[in-house]
Structure formats: structure tokens, C-alpha cells
Design a protein around this motif. Sequence first.
Motif, mmCIF file in Angstrom:
data_model
loop_
_atom_site.group_PDB
_atom_site.id
_atom_site.type_symbol
_atom_site.label_atom_id
_atom_site.label_comp_id
_atom_site.label_asym_id
_atom_site.label_seq_id
_atom_site.Cartn_x
_atom_site.Cartn_y
_atom_site.Cartn_z
ATOM 1 N N LYS A 100 0.831 -1.208 0.000
ATOM 2 C CA LYS A 100 0.000 0.000 0.000
ATOM 3 C C LYS A 100 0.863 1.255 0.000
ATOM 4 C CE LYS A 100 -4.161 -1.890 2.160
ATOM 5 N NZ LYS A 100 -5.113 -1.774 3.297
ATOM 6 N N LEU A 101 2.004 1.212 0.647
ATOM 7 C CA LEU A 101 2.898 2.361 0.628
ATOM 8 C C LEU A 101 3.445 2.601 -0.782
ATOM 9 C CD1 LEU A 101 4.411 4.574 2.109
ATOM 10 C CD2 LEU A 101 6.160 2.895 2.759
ATOM 11 N N CYS A 102 3.808 1.537 -1.478
ATOM 12 C CA CYS A 102 4.278 1.673 -2.870
ATOM 13 C C CYS A 102 3.165 2.198 -3.770
ATOM 14 C CB CYS A 102 4.797 0.334 -3.377
ATOM 15 S SG CYS A 102 6.321 -0.238 -2.585
ATOM 16 N N LYS A 147 10.187 1.378 -5.978
ATOM 17 C CA LYS A 147 10.667 0.052 -5.589
ATOM 18 C C LYS A 147 11.172 0.080 -4.152
ATOM 19 C CE LYS A 147 15.162 0.939 -7.763
ATOM 20 N NZ LYS A 147 16.155 0.460 -8.750
ATOM 21 N N GLU A 148 11.147 -1.069 -3.552
ATOM 22 C CA GLU A 148 11.611 -1.225 -2.173
ATOM 23 C C GLU A 148 13.098 -1.557 -2.190
ATOM 24 O OE1 GLU A 148 10.880 -4.342 1.535
ATOM 25 O OE2 GLU A 148 9.218 -3.901 0.141
ATOM 26 N N LEU A 149 13.871 -0.778 -1.421
ATOM 27 C CA LEU A 149 15.313 -0.980 -1.390
ATOM 28 C C LEU A 149 15.724 -1.987 -0.319
ATOM 29 C CD1 LEU A 149 16.568 2.703 -1.855
ATOM 30 C CD2 LEU A 149 16.338 0.918 -3.586
ATOM 31 N N GLN A 150 15.181 -1.855 0.874
ATOM 32 C CA GLN A 150 15.543 -2.781 1.943
ATOM 33 C C GLN A 150 14.482 -2.722 3.038
ATOM 34 O OE1 GLN A 150 19.325 -1.394 3.480
ATOM 35 N NE2 GLN A 150 18.378 0.113 4.809
ATOM 36 N N ARG A 151 14.459 -3.762 3.847
ATOM 37 C CA ARG A 151 13.600 -3.793 5.030
ATOM 38 C C ARG A 151 14.382 -4.420 6.179
ATOM 39 N NH1 ARG A 151 8.414 -7.301 4.227
ATOM 40 N NH2 ARG A 151 8.134 -5.888 2.435
#
Length: 311
Positions: A115-117, A129-133
Motif C-alpha cells: 500500500k505504501l508503494c 521500488k523497495e530498497l531494503q527492510r
Amino acid sequence: MADFGISAGQFVAVIWDKSSPVEALKDLVDKLQALTGDEGRVSVENINQLLQSAHKESSFDIVLSGIIPGSTTLHSAEILAEMARILRPGGCLFLKELVETAVAVNNSKVKTASKLCSALTLSGLVEVKELQRESLSPEEIQSVREHLGYHSDSLLSVQITGKKPNFEVGSSSQLKLSIAKKSSGKPAVDPAAAKLWTLSANDMEDESVDLIDSDELLDAEDLKKPDPASLRAPSCGEGKKRKACKNCTCGLAEELEKEKSRDQISSQPKSACGNCYLGDAFRCASCPYLGMPAFKPGEKVLLSDSNLHDA
């Protein structure tokens, strides 16, 4: 710091909130100023004042939000749209936010990573895009409880990036379309088919065409005038009270109207002496026409406006 791609001469915006440690914020700003140099600029803005700060469009090359270590920043749709607005075309946004990993949890404060993306994409950014979590430290968990009042064992911290398209909102460009010119000619018609379906005035004089007289299609029964009673519907006028149908065409409506007129005439009081129509001088003391003007027998008595006013 190399992950953000900051170089000399760039304009960078750092967004912080009340959960951001002051020392960590100051240390981050010092490092950014060393990278941007004298030609660049580093602006620090509180997230609660971002909408009121009225930054010009396309003011920054890079926007960093929630990146400060120990920060538990949450971004609303309005904040994301404002950060996309102040980015220059081709500029990048880097943000860090808490996300919920439990599927069954439905809380308006904390979003899921997907949902954040989606929120970043709806704000106008591309290449999201997601870089890290990473998991939260005990200090960050305590900060979440203090500043957000949120308790959950399924929280993670994710870092996401997005890029502003290489054009401004509202910009236009002429499109060069290669459209082949349509042929204006009509499709060819088969002469044999055209002749088959064509009928001219000369064809009517042809002896091979037999025309039928329409009068010959009628017999003697068709020429007889129908009985009005036969035109009525089976249930027309039946019952204790005769009533004509709507838009009556069998004549029952006219018949009932005549009967009504006759009933009105017959319902008028009858004279016993035969002198009622002559006037009050010839009428009895109990005459129903007493006080009315003289009239002809069978005539309906009508009073004029002058007679009514005189009365």
C-alpha cells in the motif's frame, strides 16, 4: 550516503518529525552539506509544516524523509503528493517508514509495504521500488509506542525510492502521428447484383411484370358496413353500472352521454298547474320556480349576473 546518489551542486530536502533524534538529524545534515558543497543546498523541513512552507515546484533534486536513524515517520497521501511536487523532473525521493506485515491487521495509521508503494505511485512517482527492510530495534519499538501509540509485534522498517518523471505536471508536447491517408473511393459494386435489385419506371411498363388490383383482394363481406354492436368488446358495458372504455370507439360513450342528458331533463321538477314557466304572477306559493324569471317549457333556467347582484 552513497546509496542516495547525492553529488556536488544538488539541492536536497530533509524531512523530519518529532520522533527524529536531534543529534542524528544534525549529523545527517552535516554529511549532506559536505557532499553538496558550496554550490548546493540542504533544506531541513518539519513534516507538519511542509504543506505550509510553500516551496516552489521543482525545487529539489533529492528529497529524504524518515531517513534519520531512530525516526518513526508516517507519510500521508497529501505529504507524498507535496514531496513529489517539489521534486525536479528526474529527481528522486528516498523515504523510510514503518509497515505492517500482518495481513489480518487493518489499521489506518500503519500501511503495508504494497500500500505504501501504491501511495507513492498515485502521488505521481515512477519506478517505485523497495530498497531494503529491517527489523525494529528496542529503541525504535519504544519510540513507536510513545509517538504513535501503536502496539504490534509484526512491524518492520522499509526504505523505498521513487523517481519523478522527466516532465512537469501540466506540460504538453505535440505528437507526430503517421496516419495513412484513407482512400476516398467507394467499394466496387457487382453490376449483376446492382441490376438484380434495381427497379425503374420502365420496368413497370414491361409486359412481364404483373400488377395486382388491390380492389380485387376485397370480397362482398369486406364491403358491408359493420354493425356497431358487433364492434363492442365482449365485456363492454356489462355489469350493474354501464361504463365506456377509455378512448371508446364503439359508440357506447356517446350513447351514455345522451342517456345522461335525458335523465337531467327528466329530473327537473314537473309543473302540476302548468303555469310555472309564465312567471311569479301565475305560480303557486309552493312553486319550486318561485322567484325565477319566466322561461319556455323544458328550458333550463339560468340566472344572469345582473339578477344575482340585484338579489
